[in-house]
Design a protein around this motif. Structure first.
Motif, PDB file in Angstrom:
ATOM      1  N   MET A   1       0.844  -1.180   0.000  1.00  0.00           N
ATOM      2  CA  MET A   1       0.000   0.000   0.000  1.00  0.00           C
ATOM      3  C   MET A   1       0.882   1.234   0.000  1.00  0.00           C
ATOM      4  SD  MET A   1      -3.285   0.464   2.470  1.00  0.00           S
ATOM      5  CE  MET A   1      -4.665   1.472   1.963  1.00  0.00           C
ATOM      6  N   ALA A   2       0.483   2.285  -0.708  1.00  0.00           N
ATOM      7  CA  ALA A   2       1.317   3.470  -0.815  1.00  0.00           C
ATOM      8  C   ALA A   2       1.545   4.081   0.560  1.00  0.00           C
ATOM      9  CB  ALA A   2       0.661   4.482  -1.740  1.00  0.00           C
ATOM     10  N   ARG A   3       2.794   4.451   0.830  1.00  0.00           N
ATOM     11  CA  ARG A   3       3.099   5.083   2.100  1.00  0.00           C
ATOM     12  C   ARG A   3       2.759   6.567   2.020  1.00  0.00           C
ATOM     13  NH1 ARG A   3       7.134   1.196   1.743  1.00  0.00           N
ATOM     14  NH2 ARG A   3       7.303  -0.116   3.572  1.00  0.00           N
ATOM     15  N   PHE A 316     -18.864 -10.216 -18.112  1.00  0.00           N
ATOM     16  CA  PHE A 316     -17.501  -9.738 -17.878  1.00  0.00           C
ATOM     17  C   PHE A 316     -17.495  -8.223 -17.768  1.00  0.00           C
ATOM     18  CE2 PHE A 316     -13.533  -7.887 -19.277  1.00  0.00           C
ATOM     19  CZ  PHE A 316     -12.606  -8.593 -18.534  1.00  0.00           C
ATOM     20  N   GLU A 317     -16.662  -7.731 -16.866  1.00  0.00           N
ATOM     21  CA  GLU A 317     -16.362  -6.304 -16.819  1.00  0.00           C
ATOM     22  C   GLU A 317     -14.933  -6.150 -16.321  1.00  0.00           C
ATOM     23  OE1 GLU A 317     -19.100  -4.464 -14.171  1.00  0.00           O
ATOM     24  OE2 GLU A 317     -18.380  -5.509 -12.391  1.00  0.00           O
ATOM     25  N   PRO A 318     -14.241  -5.089 -16.750  1.00  0.00           N
ATOM     26  CA  PRO A 318     -12.854  -4.897 -16.310  1.00  0.00           C
ATOM     27  C   PRO A 318     -12.770  -4.831 -14.779  1.00  0.00           C
ATOM     28  CG  PRO A 318     -13.374  -3.424 -18.137  1.00  0.00           C
ATOM     29  CD  PRO A 318     -14.672  -4.052 -17.705  1.00  0.00           C
ATOM     30  N   LEU A 319     -11.714  -5.425 -14.243  1.00  0.00           N
ATOM     31  CA  LEU A 319     -11.431  -5.391 -12.798  1.00  0.00           C
ATOM     32  C   LEU A 319     -12.649  -5.827 -11.980  1.00  0.00           C
ATOM     33  CD1 LEU A 319      -9.438  -2.006 -12.508  1.00  0.00           C
ATOM     34  CD2 LEU A 319      -8.577  -4.279 -13.073  1.00  0.00           C
ATOM     35  N   TYR A 320     -13.219  -6.971 -12.367  1.00  0.00           N
ATOM     36  CA  TYR A 320     -14.491  -7.365 -11.769  1.00  0.00           C
ATOM     37  C   TYR A 320     -14.392  -7.774 -10.303  1.00  0.00           C
ATOM     38  CZ  TYR A 320     -12.859 -11.992 -13.489  1.00  0.00           C
ATOM     39  OH  TYR A 320     -12.129 -13.129 -13.785  1.00  0.00           O
ATOM     40  N   PHE A 321     -13.203  -8.027  -9.786  1.00  0.00           N
ATOM     41  CA  PHE A 321     -13.067  -8.316  -8.357  1.00  0.00           C
ATOM     42  C   PHE A 321     -12.646  -7.076  -7.555  1.00  0.00           C
ATOM     43  CE2 PHE A 321     -12.293 -13.153  -8.816  1.00  0.00           C
ATOM     44  CZ  PHE A 321     -13.601 -13.422  -8.427  1.00  0.00           C
ATOM     45  N   ARG A 322     -12.548  -5.939  -8.215  1.00  0.00           N
ATOM     46  CA  ARG A 322     -11.998  -4.749  -7.558  1.00  0.00           C
ATOM     47  C   ARG A 322     -12.782  -4.355  -6.310  1.00  0.00           C
ATOM     48  NH1 ARG A 322     -12.373   1.424  -9.641  1.00  0.00           N
ATOM     49  NH2 ARG A 322     -10.878   2.377  -8.182  1.00  0.00           N
ATOM     50  N   ASP A 323     -14.104  -4.269  -6.412  1.00  0.00           N
ATOM     51  CA  ASP A 323     -14.892  -3.797  -5.273  1.00  0.00           C
ATOM     52  C   ASP A 323     -14.731  -4.700  -4.053  1.00  0.00           C
ATOM     53  OD1 ASP A 323     -15.765  -1.661  -6.751  1.00  0.00           O
ATOM     54  OD2 ASP A 323     -17.726  -2.516  -7.217  1.00  0.00           O
ATOM     55  N   LEU A 324     -14.729  -6.013  -4.285  1.00  0.00           N
ATOM     56  CA  LEU A 324     -14.493  -6.937  -3.171  1.00  0.00           C
ATOM     57  C   LEU A 324     -13.083  -6.748  -2.603  1.00  0.00           C
ATOM     58  CD1 LEU A 324     -15.991 -10.380  -4.328  1.00  0.00           C
ATOM     59  CD2 LEU A 324     -16.877  -8.859  -2.555  1.00  0.00           C
ATOM     60  N   ALA A 325     -12.099  -6.681  -3.503  1.00  0.00           N
ATOM     61  CA  ALA A 325     -10.707  -6.617  -3.065  1.00  0.00           C
ATOM     62  C   ALA A 325     -10.404  -5.321  -2.316  1.00  0.00           C
ATOM     63  CB  ALA A 325      -9.784  -6.768  -4.267  1.00  0.00           C
ATOM     64  N   LEU A 326     -11.079  -4.228  -2.670  1.00  0.00           N
ATOM     65  CA  LEU A 326     -10.844  -2.970  -1.960  1.00  0.00           C
ATOM     66  C   LEU A 326     -11.214  -3.085  -0.485  1.00  0.00           C
ATOM     67  CD1 LEU A 326     -12.026  -0.317  -4.571  1.00  0.00           C
ATOM     68  CD2 LEU A 326      -9.741  -0.505  -3.553  1.00  0.00           C
ATOM     69  N   GLN A 327     -12.164  -3.922  -0.170  1.00  0.00           N
ATOM     70  CA  GLN A 327     -12.532  -4.102   1.234  1.00  0.00           C
ATOM     71  C   GLN A 327     -11.396  -4.777   2.013  1.00  0.00           C
ATOM     72  OE1 GLN A 327     -16.778  -5.151   1.954  1.00  0.00           O
ATOM     73  NE2 GLN A 327     -16.903  -5.332  -0.275  1.00  0.00           N
ATOM     74  N   PHE A 328     -10.645  -5.652   1.327  1.00  0.00           N
ATOM     75  CA  PHE A 328      -9.458  -6.256   1.935  1.00  0.00           C
ATOM     76  C   PHE A 328      -8.342  -5.227   2.042  1.00  0.00           C
ATOM     77  CE2 PHE A 328     -11.870  -9.897   0.839  1.00  0.00           C
ATOM     78  CZ  PHE A 328     -11.427 -10.935   1.630  1.00  0.00           C
ATOM     79  N   ARG A 329      -8.198  -4.411   0.994  1.00  0.00           N
ATOM     80  CA  ARG A 329      -7.124  -3.411   1.007  1.00  0.00           C
ATOM     81  C   ARG A 329      -7.289  -2.455   2.181  1.00  0.00           C
ATOM     82  NH1 ARG A 329      -2.324  -3.755  -0.306  1.00  0.00           N
ATOM     83  NH2 ARG A 329      -2.645  -3.927   1.926  1.00  0.00           N
ATOM     84  N   ARG A 330      -8.523  -2.105   2.507  1.00  0.00           N
ATOM     85  CA  ARG A 330      -8.760  -1.174   3.610  1.00  0.00           C
ATOM     86  C   ARG A 330      -8.444  -1.792   4.974  1.00  0.00           C
ATOM     87  NH1 ARG A 330     -13.123   0.634   0.144  1.00  0.00           N
ATOM     88  NH2 ARG A 330     -14.561  -0.912   1.002  1.00  0.00           N
ATOM     89  N   GLU A 331      -8.502  -3.121   5.074  1.00  0.00           N
ATOM     90  CA  GLU A 331      -8.336  -3.796   6.364  1.00  0.00           C
ATOM     91  C   GLU A 331      -6.963  -4.420   6.567  1.00  0.00           C
ATOM     92  OE1 GLU A 331     -10.552  -3.606   8.701  1.00  0.00           O
ATOM     93  OE2 GLU A 331     -12.073  -2.619   7.471  1.00  0.00           O
ATOM     94  N   LEU A 332      -6.138  -4.448   5.519  1.00  0.00           N
ATOM     95  CA  LEU A 332      -4.850  -5.133   5.577  1.00  0.00           C
ATOM     96  C   LEU A 332      -3.718  -4.202   5.177  1.00  0.00           C
ATOM     97  CD1 LEU A 332      -5.915  -8.413   3.720  1.00  0.00           C
ATOM     98  CD2 LEU A 332      -5.581  -8.190   6.186  1.00  0.00           C
ATOM     99  N   SER A 333      -2.553  -4.433   5.750  1.00  0.00           N
ATOM    100  CA  SER A 333      -1.355  -3.683   5.358  1.00  0.00           C
ATOM    101  C   SER A 333      -0.412  -4.517   4.500  1.00  0.00           C
ATOM    102  CB  SER A 333      -0.614  -3.183   6.601  1.00  0.00           C
ATOM    103  OG  SER A 333      -0.233  -4.279   7.435  1.00  0.00           O
ATOM    104  N   MET A 334      -0.621  -5.831   4.433  1.00  0.00           N
ATOM    105  CA  MET A 334       0.286  -6.696   3.696  1.00  0.00           C
ATOM    106  C   MET A 334       0.106  -6.517   2.196  1.00  0.00           C
ATOM    107  SD  MET A 334      -1.590 -10.398   4.186  1.00  0.00           S
ATOM    108  CE  MET A 334      -0.191 -11.244   3.479  1.00  0.00           C
ATOM    109  N   PRO A 335       1.122  -6.890   1.385  1.00  0.00           N
ATOM    110  CA  PRO A 335       1.003  -6.783  -0.071  1.00  0.00           C
ATOM    111  C   PRO A 335      -0.118  -7.669  -0.611  1.00  0.00           C
ATOM    112  CG  PRO A 335       3.306  -6.990   0.563  1.00  0.00           C
ATOM    113  CD  PRO A 335       2.493  -7.265   1.796  1.00  0.00           C
ATOM    114  N   LEU A 336      -0.885  -7.123  -1.560  1.00  0.00           N
ATOM    115  CA  LEU A 336      -2.007  -7.823  -2.170  1.00  0.00           C
ATOM    116  C   LEU A 336      -1.858  -7.863  -3.685  1.00  0.00           C
ATOM    117  CD1 LEU A 336      -5.024  -6.318  -0.155  1.00  0.00           C
ATOM    118  CD2 LEU A 336      -3.771  -8.446   0.291  1.00  0.00           C
ATOM    119  N   ILE A 337      -2.322  -8.968  -4.263  1.00  0.00           N
ATOM    120  CA  ILE A 337      -2.313  -9.164  -5.713  1.00  0.00           C
ATOM    121  C   ILE A 337      -3.752  -9.112  -6.197  1.00  0.00           C
ATOM    122  CG2 ILE A 337      -1.645 -10.697  -7.608  1.00  0.00           C
ATOM    123  CD1 ILE A 337       0.331 -12.038  -5.603  1.00  0.00           C
TER     124      ILE A 337
END
Length: 421
Positions: A1-3, A316-337
């Motif tokens: 995540m960006a510092r 199909f839509e571009p970045l179709y897992f983005r909305d789900l994954a953003l919820q993980f990004r907000r709760e985690l500091s570890m690197p995510l793919i």
């Protein structure tokens, strides 16, 4: 995540967001230096009829290596014979190691790194094909083999945890730069996580902490086996896409457990169940007739009669897992793919702006193994994949994009014979 470095203005700290990284610039994943942040995600190659490395498998991965990815992922190498999805699948054993070393050396010669996806298919295994009983968190009928999965015993759990450690050490020894532990898609570890599939009454069933114990033991064994010599990644479901299955209310706390355990260098976020809802992962067209035609007669009939109840329609839509994954990004500091619908540079940059460290691509690179080189030359280039998913029907005869006649012919002519050992 960006510092976010702090600067002071008139005595008050001001947070200035660091610029998002360039997805095509070099990056570090654990101990591994990548030439860019693009990972070829694990997709079953259908190129090992004797469960050994073939020229075709090597060509499959060197093609995307020459095409510019930072790392390619070999899928999927089972940690135990009964953990294969079918008998032709690679599994970790001494006679497979020389061919795997040939593969890693060939990929490294292209300038790319290479990861080994390891795991146990559990209820996704075809026991009829393997000639071995299939395992699951709890006993259940398995339509793949028209038989019953056996509930994994405590001895099975200990054996399979140990097998993951041995597989990871073997991957390191034959030259893999990373291991990706498969915890998703309701394979064996995922079936333990699923409250729909896991109906155990012992210490591996019930609460999330109990159901998470087996996959956490696996990751601990993997890290203990390899130390800091290779990167360790886990692929886990954000959601199974099934009523009563593993979903955000448990998957985010589970990811927080993995972060606290400290065994991972990155977490790859996925979704869907190979057993119960495979199209939740793929999105796009559902080529049911083509997939049924590739199956043995009994399964072909079953797919024709009941396939519409299993293979649901998800546009199909571009970045179709983005909305789900953003919820993980907000709760985690570890690197995510981030995976799912990454098809061009704009999508990659969006992922970086969101705070994801890497992106994973599959069908886009199957369609065009040199897509990353094309994007490097022309930032407006985008994948020609139409998301028809006809490639899914080719997995047992050699996974390829049926729309790419030249590329398909090249892979077929590469042969499926095992390489010299």
């Amino acid at each position: 995540m960006a510092r976010h470095p702090h600067h002071r203005t008139r005595g008050h700290p001001v947070t200035i967001p660091a610029p998002a990284p360039d997805p095509l610039a070099p990056a570090t994943l654990g101990p591994v230096r990548l030439r860019n942040r693009v990972i070829k995600s694990a997709t079953f190659e259908g190129a090992t009829p004797d469960a050994l490395v073939t020229d075709r498998l090597i060509e499959y991965h060197t093609a995307v290596g020459r095409g510019g990815v930072g790392m390619t992922t070999v899928a999927y190498i089972a940690v135990a014979p009964e953990g294969r999805t079918e008998r032709g699948q690679l599994h970790w054993r001494p006679e497979a190691l020389p061919g795997l070393r040939r593969l890693t050396e060939a990929v490294h010669a292209t300038g790319a790194k290479v990861s080994a996806q390891i795991g146990h298919a559990g209820p996704v295994a075809n026991s009829r094909s393997n000639g071995l009983p299939s395992l699951a968190s709890s006993a259940r009928f398995n339509p793949l083999a028209m038989g019953f999965d056996r509930a994994a015993t405590h001895d099975d759990i200990r054996r399979i945890v140990h097998a993951h450690g041995w597989a990871a050490a073997s991957a390191r020894d034959v030259g893999f730069d990373a291991v990706e532990v498969h915890l998703g898609h309701t394979y064996l570890a995922g079936s333990f996580l699923s409250p729909k599939l896991n109906r155990r009454r012992d210490e591996f069933g019930g609460s999330l902490r109990n159901r998470a114990d087996f996959p956490r033991r696996i990751l601990a064994a993997v890290r203990e086996s390899v130390g800091d010599d290779v990167a360790v990644i886990a692929k886990m479901n954000m959601a199974d896409g099934v009523r009563g299955g593993f979903d955000l209310d448990e998957s985010i706390p589970f990811a927080q457990m993995l972060q606290a355990d400290g065994h991972l260098d990155a977490l790859e976020l996925t979704g869907g169940s190979s057993l119960l809802n495979p199209m939740y992962l793929f999105r796009g067209d559902v080529p049911l007739s083509a997939m049924a035609a590739a199956q043995p007669p009994l399964l072909r009939l079953g797919m024709k009669l009941f396939g519409r109840f299993l293979f649901h329609d998800y546009p199909f839509e571009p970045l179709y897992f983005r909305d789900l994954a953003l919820q993980f990004r907000r709760e985690l500091s570890m690197p995510l793919i981030l995976l799912g619908g990454v098809t061009d540079l704009d999508g990659m940059r969006t992922a970086m702006d969101d705070g994801f460290e890497y992106v994973a691509m599959a069908r886009a690179l199957l369609r065009e193994p040199d897509l990353i080189n094309k994007i490097q030359r022309d930032g407006t280039a985008r994948s020609q994949c139409t998301h028809c998913n006809l490639c899914a029907a080719s997995i047992f005869t050699g996974t390829h994009c049926p729309l790419d006649i030249e590329g398909s012919t090249t892979l077929v002519n590469a042969g499926t014979r095992p390489v010299a050992q």
